[in-house]
Design an enzyme around this catalytic site. Structure first.
Site, PDB file in Angstrom:
ATOM      1  N   GLU B 117      13.528  18.716 -44.623  1.00 12.93           N
ATOM      2  CA  GLU B 117      14.703  19.726 -45.054  1.00 12.93           C
ATOM      3  C   GLU B 117      15.454  19.830 -43.575  1.00 12.93           C
ATOM      4  O   GLU B 117      14.835  19.363 -42.448  1.00 12.93           O
ATOM      5  CB  GLU B 117      14.180  20.849 -45.465  1.00 12.93           C
ATOM      6  CG  GLU B 117      13.342  20.526 -46.647  1.00 12.93           C
ATOM      7  CD  GLU B 117      12.835  22.016 -47.665  1.00 12.93           C
ATOM      8  OE1 GLU B 117      13.116  22.927 -46.749  1.00 12.93           O
ATOM      9  OE2 GLU B 117      12.505  21.686 -48.691  1.00 12.93           O
ATOM     10  N   SER B 148      16.041   8.600 -47.151  1.00 12.35           N
ATOM     11  CA  SER B 148      16.414   7.429 -47.248  1.00 12.35           C
ATOM     12  C   SER B 148      16.549   6.872 -48.678  1.00 12.35           C
ATOM     13  O   SER B 148      15.660   7.310 -49.651  1.00 12.35           O
ATOM     14  CB  SER B 148      15.297   6.356 -46.523  1.00 12.35           C
ATOM     15  OG  SER B 148      14.943   6.694 -45.426  1.00 12.35           O
ATOM     16  N   GLU B 355       8.639   9.391 -40.714  1.00 13.00           N
ATOM     17  CA  GLU B 355       7.099   9.680 -41.310  1.00 13.00           C
ATOM     18  C   GLU B 355       6.297   9.792 -40.404  1.00 13.00           C
ATOM     19  O   GLU B 355       5.043   9.468 -40.152  1.00 13.00           O
ATOM     20  CB  GLU B 355       7.042   8.157 -41.880  1.00 13.00           C
ATOM     21  CG  GLU B 355       7.721   7.915 -43.050  1.00 13.00           C
ATOM     22  CD  GLU B 355       7.478   6.791 -43.754  1.00 13.00           C
ATOM     23  OE1 GLU B 355       6.348   6.253 -44.044  1.00 13.00           O
ATOM     24  OE2 GLU B 355       8.520   6.098 -43.835  1.00 13.00           O
TER      25      GLU B 355
HETATM   26  C1  LIG Z   1      17.321   7.554 -40.675  1.00  8.02           C
HETATM   27  C2  LIG Z   1      16.276   8.548 -41.177  1.00  8.02           C
HETATM   28  C3  LIG Z   1      15.728   8.312 -42.555  1.00  8.02           C
HETATM   29  C4  LIG Z   1      14.350   9.225 -42.914  1.00  8.02           C
HETATM   30  N1  LIG Z   1      14.099   9.186 -44.140  1.00  8.02           N
HETATM   31  C5  LIG Z   1      13.407  10.225 -44.551  1.00  8.02           C
HETATM   32  C6  LIG Z   1      12.917   9.919 -45.992  1.00  8.02           C
HETATM   33  O1  LIG Z   1      13.242   8.950 -46.655  1.00  8.02           O
HETATM   34  N2  LIG Z   1      12.273  11.065 -46.527  1.00  8.02           N
HETATM   35  C7  LIG Z   1      12.086  12.206 -45.884  1.00  8.02           C
HETATM   36  O2  LIG Z   1      11.575  13.053 -46.414  1.00  8.02           O
HETATM   37  N3  LIG Z   1      12.201  12.466 -44.412  1.00  8.02           N
HETATM   38  C8  LIG Z   1      13.243  11.188 -43.777  1.00  8.02           C
HETATM   39  N4  LIG Z   1      13.533  11.206 -42.395  1.00  8.02           N
HETATM   40  C9  LIG Z   1      12.998  12.314 -41.741  1.00  8.02           C
HETATM   41  C10 LIG Z   1      12.157  12.362 -40.681  1.00  8.02           C
HETATM   42  O3  LIG Z   1      10.650  12.112 -41.324  1.00  8.02           O
HETATM   43  C11 LIG Z   1      12.181  13.530 -39.651  1.00  8.02           C
HETATM   44  O4  LIG Z   1      13.323  13.502 -39.133  1.00  8.02           O
HETATM   45  C12 LIG Z   1      10.810  13.587 -39.030  1.00  8.02           C
HETATM   46  O5  LIG Z   1       9.704  13.784 -39.671  1.00  8.02           O
HETATM   47  C13 LIG Z   1      11.091  14.737 -38.013  1.00  8.02           C
HETATM   48  O6  LIG Z   1      11.574  15.930 -38.378  1.00  8.02           O
HETATM   49  P1  LIG Z   1      12.645  16.846 -37.567  1.00  8.02           P
HETATM   50  O7  LIG Z   1      13.901  15.891 -37.577  1.00  8.02           O
HETATM   51  O8  LIG Z   1      12.783  17.934 -38.448  1.00  8.02           O
HETATM   52  O9  LIG Z   1      12.296  17.075 -36.287  1.00  8.02           O
HETATM   53  P2  LIG Z   1      11.623  18.142 -35.852  1.00  8.02           P
HETATM   54  O10 LIG Z   1      10.214  18.538 -36.750  1.00  8.02           O
HETATM   55  O11 LIG Z   1      12.237  19.527 -35.693  1.00  8.02           O
HETATM   56  O12 LIG Z   1      10.923  18.199 -34.352  1.00  8.02           O
HETATM   57  C14 LIG Z   1      11.893  18.121 -33.457  1.00  8.02           C
HETATM   58  C15 LIG Z   1      10.851  17.686 -32.246  1.00  8.02           C
HETATM   59  O13 LIG Z   1       9.759  18.321 -31.957  1.00  8.02           O
HETATM   60  C16 LIG Z   1       8.539  17.840 -31.938  1.00  8.02           C
HETATM   61  N5  LIG Z   1       7.611  18.572 -32.314  1.00  8.02           N
HETATM   62  C17 LIG Z   1       7.403  19.119 -33.515  1.00  8.02           C
HETATM   63  N6  LIG Z   1       6.125  19.718 -33.662  1.00  8.02           N
HETATM   64  C18 LIG Z   1       5.533  19.561 -32.555  1.00  8.02           C
HETATM   65  C19 LIG Z   1       4.294  20.149 -32.036  1.00  8.02           C
HETATM   66  N7  LIG Z   1       3.453  20.793 -32.685  1.00  8.02           N
HETATM   67  N8  LIG Z   1       3.805  19.625 -30.717  1.00  8.02           N
HETATM   68  C20 LIG Z   1       4.731  18.800 -30.000  1.00  8.02           C
HETATM   69  N9  LIG Z   1       6.079  18.169 -30.504  1.00  8.02           N
HETATM   70  C21 LIG Z   1       6.363  18.851 -31.825  1.00  8.02           C
HETATM   71  C22 LIG Z   1       8.753  16.524 -32.621  1.00  8.02           C
HETATM   72  O14 LIG Z   1       7.839  15.587 -32.084  1.00  8.02           O
HETATM   73  C23 LIG Z   1       9.983  16.150 -32.267  1.00  8.02           C
HETATM   74  O15 LIG Z   1      10.462  15.425 -30.841  1.00  8.02           O
HETATM   75  C24 LIG Z   1      14.414  10.522 -42.222  1.00  8.02           C
HETATM   76  C25 LIG Z   1      14.908  10.571 -40.683  1.00  8.02           C
HETATM   77  C26 LIG Z   1      15.988   9.420 -40.550  1.00  8.02           C
HETATM   78  C27 LIG Z   1      16.566   9.918 -39.010  1.00  8.02           C
END
Ligand SMILES: Cc1cc2nc3c(=O)[nH]c(=O)nc-3n(C[C@H](O)[C@H](O)[C@H](O)COP(=O)(O)OP(=O)(O)OC[C@H]3O[C@@H](n4cnc5c(N)ncnc54)[C@H](O)[C@@H]3O)c2cc1C
Lengths: 344, 375
Positions: B117, B148, B355
């Protein structure tokens, strides 16, 4: 930093805020437009390098300007770098005036220094005409081009050339980048020892190129810091997670050390070796810090809206368009060992 | 222990290579990338030709690797149509398998998975999307980000909260998975533009405004959604590792080709040692990625998944892909920057994010090792 540089820095900051930031996606991806280029020229940004016969030109003011331009849109800094490079080599007053005031544009091809012999096309002078093709021309959409002939002369092409199909462009997408076909009798020979002249300029640009890298590093690390302070995951701010906080902090430590070194270099007369040290480290840092900042932004970092991904692309593009790892390490190793080194 | 692939899997590799050679032309790849356009035609042909043979997961794995090795954007687009289908396989009932899973595996339908989200992707249990029971259906409200197949999927598997967490530490309880028809009233889709890479893939934001989902379209048991999604990630991460392997191997291919054609040689006629060592390092990392990915796969495909090795494979493959593409461009200079390698470089970075980010994968490894006492 000396007072005069602080004033300059503030001037560029104001310029960015007024003209660049609202148009950043357009200036980065599409075109800067004639009006904006004129504005850049009106600030005097295109003719800051002067024409120095010395090995180390006065690139101090230019470097401060580039560092700060790169913070908003690195492509604007590269455009400025190309104009300055051009004006440092060309003397024809009609041409220099037009480029300095932004009504025309000029570029210099460095690709002969970056790829091996025979890999960059061929330009030959025969019967009063320069004919052939030059590959990998950054700024191929310019009105004037300074380039090298196969026979070693550095020439100014005033007309009689056309840019070919755009090449793939990892970064600086608003700047022309393609091969150029030449069939021109409208040229001027700038130097018989063209390669030497071009190499001299190339090394003079070490600090300006480093300045662009540092500007990018500052901007992209600030974005990482800001985001990590407001974004939460698992009930904590991202800044509280050690992997992110430590990595960004470590890279910022490196950046601050390089900035200090940069300030020292621009307020003295640095040697080629020192300038190359800075360039070598600053280019690598910009790539590392862009990667870390992108990662901190998670999925948002991967989209252009957050203005991170462009630094990831541009930092890599810069390190290829104005740098060749192997070639430069050979030169630098030789300077460090004080004898030919890095060759077998 | 046998490191050789069986003949039928080798055949799948050859088939994938042939398919990529025929359809993944540079022109198509460049156009899809430039216009951020899903390669509908090629995906349709791949389904018709059954390029992905879902009857054998090893074949799926090597096909992903080979297609991505040729072009990551097109390769992933062709192999992502069934994204999430294993959730039906393991937790769906017969009717759901018949209605939703089989058509996806038969190439007749496309699936998407909505977990992330706007407020967070790593913290899966922190999602805000809600599903409230109302008569014989659930009513969904909220949104999903970065999904995706967002604009092209016929159905989505969506994770939503069906009951409040029993305590702040147990946020993972009370989540459920629903099948949402993309044509449902109240369901809106916004395409996301301007991705760094994998621009041939389709990514969108999903918005649910009182979307009604029949009760029978809840998958498995109410409240067990978090567990289902984590189980799925332990499968899909192996395929993401295969993407990383493909990208890294693709970069290595290009660097070797460059070395033969353009690279400077020393006075003794050999490649410069700097380049020789770089090739060796990338090749070794590619090999290590393959071994760890295939090891994770062999656990999973024998129905004894090992999440530690899976997370190792996923993060290591992502890092290898990013490392290999970066080093290859640096060494190939203008030849790399102006070739399809620049696309590989942009595409590779997604693997550190989707993922499970690289940081999250590493945390999973250590936490599970401390709990279980070893990989
Ligand atoms: C092109 C694309 C396609 C995608 N397709 C899908 C899909 O089909 N379905 C779906 O559900 N999602 C999808 N995603 C989402 C993707 O899985 C998420 O972007 C990813 O899980 C990271 O979540 P976020 O972007 O909210 O980053 P955040 O969770 O906000 O993380 C930000 C940063 O903080 C770091 N971080 C978070 N928690 C910790 C911790 N405890 N310790 C250290 N570091 C931490 C993370 O590693 C990252 O570097 C897609 C994303 C993109 C860009």
């Amino acid at each position: 930093m000396e007072e005069e540089y602080e004033i300059l820095e503030n001037t560029v900051k104001d310029f960015n805020a007024k003209y660049v930031e609202n148009n950043s996606l357009k200036f980065e991806n599409e075109s800067m437009g004639k009006e904006f280029v004129k504005l850049l020229a009106d600030q005097g940004f295109f003719s800051m390098m002067g024409q120095s016969g010395e090995e180390v030109a006065d690139v101090k003011t230019l470097s401060v300007v580039l560092e700060n331009l790169a913070k908003s849109v690195p492509a604007v800094a590269v455009k400025t770098l190309l104009a300055n490079s051009f004006l440092s080599l060309v003397k024809d007053p009609e041409v220099t005036e037009a480029v300095a005031n932004g009504s025309k544009s000029g570029t210099v091809t460095f690709s002969d220094l970056l790829v091996g012999p025979g890999q960059n096309g061929s330009l030959l002078l025969s019967d009063g005409k320069i004919k052939g093709e030059k590959q990998f021309v950054v700024g191929s959409d310019s009105d004037f081009i300074v380039t090298l002939l196969d026979t070693g002369e550095l020439v100014l092409l005033k007309s009689g050339f056309t840019a070919g199909k755009k090449l793939k462009r990892l970064g600086f997408r608003s700047i022309g980048f393609s091969a150029v076909s030449v069939n021109s009798s409208d040229y001027e020979v700038l130097s018989k020892e063209g390669r030497k002249e071009l190499e001299k300029l190339y090394y003079q640009l070490s600090i300006p190129v480093a300045a662009i890298s540092l500007g990018m590093s500052e901007a992209v690390s600030q974005k990482g810091l800001d985001y990590a302070k407001v974004r939460t995951a698992f009930g904590h701010y991202l800044k509280d997670f050690q992997p992110l906080a430590f990595e960004l902090t470590s890279l910022i430590a490196e950046m601050e050390i390089l900035k200090r070194y940069f300030e020292v270099l621009i307020s003295t007369s640095p040697s080629r070796k020192e300038a190359m040290f800075l360039k070598h480290k600053a280019l690598a840092l910009a790539k590392d810090i862009s990667k870390t900042s992108l990662q901190i932004h998670g999925g948002y970092g991967y989209l252009e809206d957050f203005g991170i991904e462009k630094f990831y692309r541009d930092s890599m593009a810069l390190s290829v368009l104005f740098h060749n790892e192997e070639h430069e390490m050979e030169v630098l190793s030789t300077l460090v060992f004080e004898t030919k080194a890095g060759f077998v | 222990m046998d490191f050789e692939l069986s003949d039928d899997i080798k055949e799948a590799v050859v088939r994938a290579k042939e398919f990529a050679n025929k359809y993944f032309t540079e022109e198509v790849a460049e156009k899809s990338d430039f216009n951020e356009e899903f390669p509908t035609d090629i995906v349709a042909i791949s389904k018709k030709e059954k390029v992905l043979d879902f009857s054998n997961p090893w074949k799926v794995l090597v096909t992903i690797e080979e297609l991505v090795r040729r072009d990551p954007g097109l390769g992933i687009s062709v192999t992502i149509s069934a994204f999430g289908a294993e959730i039906f396989m393991f937790f769906g009932n017969d009717a759901q398998k018949e209605k939703y899973m089989n058509p996806v595996f038969a190439g007749k339908r496309t699936l998407g998975l909505g977990v992330t989200e706007a407020g967070g992707g790593s913290d899966v249990a922190g999602i805000k999307c809600e599903a409230r029971l109302d008569g014989d259906s659930y009513v969904l409200n909220g949104g999903k980000m970065f999904i995706s197949n967002g604009q092209i999927a016929d159905h989505f598997l969506v994770l939503a909260r069906t009951s409040p967490p029993p305590s702040p530490e147990k946020k993972h309880k009370g989540l459920s998975v629903f099948v949402v028809d993309s044509k449902s009233p109240g369901f809106a889709i916004n395409k996301l533009h301007g991705k760094l890479g994998v621009r041939a893939t389709n990514t969108a934001e999903l918005i649910f405004d009182n979307v009604r989902v029949p009760k029978e379209d809840m998958v498995g048991e109410e409240g067990k959604g978090f567990y289902y999604i984590m189980t799925f990630f332990n499968i899909s991460r192996i395929y993401v590792a295969a993407q990383g392997l493909g990208i890294a191997h693709g970069a290595l291919d290009r660097l070797i080709e460059y070395s033969k054609k353009y690279a400077p040689v020393s006075e003794t006629g050999e490649l410069n040692e700097n380049l020789q060592l770089a090739i060796a390092e990338i090749a070794t990392r590619v090999e290590a990625t393959r071994n760890i990915t295939y090891k994770a796969a062999s656990y999973l495909f024998k129905f004894t998944p090992n999440p530690i090795v899976t997370s190792m494979a996923k993060f290591y493959a992502a890092e290898t892909a990013v490392f290999a593409t970066k080093r290859a461009i640096e060494l190939m200079s203008l030849h790399g920057l102006t070739s399809d390698l620049e696309r590989f470089f942009r595409d590779a970075k997604i693997l550190d994010i989707w993922e499970g980010t690289t940081e999250v994968e590493k945390l999973i490894i250590t936490r599970m090792m401390l709990k279980e006492g070893g990989a």
